[in-house]
Design a protein around this motif. Structure first.
Motif, PDB file in Angstrom:
ATOM      1  N   ARG A  51       1.023  -1.197  -0.116  1.00 28.14           N
ATOM      2  CA  ARG A  51       0.131   0.328   0.017  1.00 28.14           C
ATOM      3  C   ARG A  51       1.060   1.043  -0.151  1.00 28.14           C
ATOM      4  NH1 ARG A  51      -5.184   0.948  -0.208  1.00 28.14           N
ATOM      5  NH2 ARG A  51      -5.330   1.992   1.665  1.00 28.14           N
ATOM      6  N   ALA A  52       1.722   1.315   0.539  1.00 27.61           N
ATOM      7  CA  ALA A  52       2.793   2.197   0.899  1.00 27.61           C
ATOM      8  C   ALA A  52       3.111   2.533  -0.215  1.00 27.61           C
ATOM      9  CB  ALA A  52       3.561   2.403   2.337  1.00 27.61           C
ATOM     10  N   LEU A  53       3.590   1.607  -1.489  1.00 33.66           N
ATOM     11  CA  LEU A  53       4.605   1.347  -2.522  1.00 33.66           C
ATOM     12  C   LEU A  53       3.387   2.202  -3.615  1.00 33.66           C
ATOM     13  CD1 LEU A  53       6.306  -1.447  -3.171  1.00 33.66           C
ATOM     14  CD2 LEU A  53       6.937   0.829  -2.177  1.00 33.66           C
ATOM     15  N   GLY A  54       2.044   2.081  -3.146  1.00 32.20           N
ATOM     16  CA  GLY A  54       0.669   3.012  -3.968  1.00 32.20           C
ATOM     17  C   GLY A  54      -0.494   2.292  -5.028  1.00 32.20           C
ATOM     18  N   PHE A  55      -0.240   0.704  -4.400  1.00 31.00           N
ATOM     19  CA  PHE A  55      -1.001  -0.578  -4.193  1.00 31.00           C
ATOM     20  C   PHE A  55      -2.264  -0.051  -4.105  1.00 31.00           C
ATOM     21  CE2 PHE A  55       2.740  -2.108  -5.638  1.00 31.00           C
ATOM     22  CZ  PHE A  55       2.618  -4.254  -6.789  1.00 31.00           C
ATOM     23  N   ASP A  56      -3.343   0.210  -4.437  1.00 30.04           N
ATOM     24  CA  ASP A  56      -4.760  -0.609  -4.327  1.00 30.04           C
ATOM     25  C   ASP A  56      -5.428  -2.197  -3.726  1.00 30.04           C
ATOM     26  OD1 ASP A  56      -5.255   2.616  -4.466  1.00 30.04           O
ATOM     27  OD2 ASP A  56      -6.084   2.061  -7.032  1.00 30.04           O
ATOM     28  N   ILE A  57      -5.666  -1.748  -2.942  1.00 26.89           N
ATOM     29  CA  ILE A  57      -6.439  -2.929  -2.194  1.00 26.89           C
ATOM     30  C   ILE A  57      -7.709  -3.648  -2.843  1.00 26.89           C
ATOM     31  CG2 ILE A  57      -7.485  -4.579  -0.597  1.00 26.89           C
ATOM     32  CD1 ILE A  57      -5.673  -3.564   1.212  1.00 26.89           C
ATOM     33  N   SER A  68      -5.798  -9.185  -2.485  1.00 26.09           N
ATOM     34  CA  SER A  68      -5.692  -8.853  -4.182  1.00 26.09           C
ATOM     35  C   SER A  68      -4.746  -7.512  -3.866  1.00 26.09           C
ATOM     36  CB  SER A  68      -6.577  -9.412  -5.141  1.00 26.09           C
ATOM     37  OG  SER A  68      -6.227  -9.017  -6.078  1.00 26.09           O
ATOM     38  N   LEU A  69      -3.930  -6.892  -4.579  1.00 28.22           N
ATOM     39  CA  LEU A  69      -3.890  -5.763  -4.862  1.00 28.22           C
ATOM     40  C   LEU A  69      -3.978  -5.490  -6.267  1.00 28.22           C
ATOM     41  CD1 LEU A  69      -1.589  -6.550  -2.600  1.00 28.22           C
ATOM     42  CD2 LEU A  69      -2.033  -4.503  -1.524  1.00 28.22           C
ATOM     43  N   ALA A  73      -2.669  -1.686 -14.475  1.00 30.78           N
ATOM     44  CA  ALA A  73      -3.559  -3.491 -14.926  1.00 30.78           C
ATOM     45  C   ALA A  73      -2.860  -4.013 -14.107  1.00 30.78           C
ATOM     46  CB  ALA A  73      -3.698  -2.764 -16.288  1.00 30.78           C
ATOM     47  N   SER A  74      -2.430  -3.931 -13.258  1.00 32.31           N
ATOM     48  CA  SER A  74      -1.661  -5.250 -13.195  1.00 32.31           C
ATOM     49  C   SER A  74      -2.333  -5.653 -11.580  1.00 32.31           C
ATOM     50  CB  SER A  74      -0.108  -5.391 -12.991  1.00 32.31           C
ATOM     51  OG  SER A  74      -0.123  -5.329 -14.411  1.00 32.31           O
ATOM     52  N   TYR A  75      -2.146  -7.207 -11.282  1.00 30.42           N
ATOM     53  CA  TYR A  75      -2.361  -7.707  -9.831  1.00 30.42           C
ATOM     54  C   TYR A  75      -0.892  -8.334  -9.240  1.00 30.42           C
ATOM     55  CZ  TYR A  75      -6.592  -6.407 -12.053  1.00 30.42           C
ATOM     56  OH  TYR A  75      -7.936  -5.695 -13.086  1.00 30.42           O
TER      57      TYR A  75
END
Length: 117
Positions: A51-57, A68-69, A73-75
């Motif tokens: 999340r700190a790197l910018g991924f969305d849950i 799953s984050l 367009a990648s997971y």
């Protein structure tokens, strides 16, 4: 040399051009990666890090056994493993970013470290 010979032999005799879906018998290029799945002993820490790197849950979270984050367009999928489960290699993930130094600094600030910690 041996790997290339075996690969050609595999393509020509075992798979064959028809099985590859084209006339030339060449393997099609992979155009991207949809998802990567990693094991973790510490789901809360892993979720906070990505999340700190910018991924969305998209699914799960810090208390889930599966999360799953999404990044663009990648997971990235995380699967919690028990502490007694050991592995010698966890894999690697390569991200394409506009500013690698900024992401590196964010990763360090979020608790990441170069190499094996």
């Amino acid at each position: 040399m041996l790997d290339a010979t075996l690969s050609r032999h595999f393509q020509q005799t075992i798979i064959g051009p028809a099985a590859l879906g084209n006339e030339t018998g060449k393997l099609p290029m992979i155009e991207g990666i949809s998802a990567i799945t990693l094991d973790t002993h510490e789901m809360p820490r892993a979720v906070r890090f990505y999340r700190a790197l910018g991924f969305d849950i998209l699914h799960g979270g810090e208390q889930s056994s599966f999360t799953s984050l999404r990044a663009g367009a990648s997971y990235l999928n995380l699967i919690a493993q028990p502490a007694e489960r050991r592995w010698s290699w966890w894999g690697r993930v390569i991200f394409y970013v506009a500013d690698v130094d900024a992401l590196y600094d964010r990763a360090l600030a979020a608790g990441g470290c170069p190499g094996f910690c």
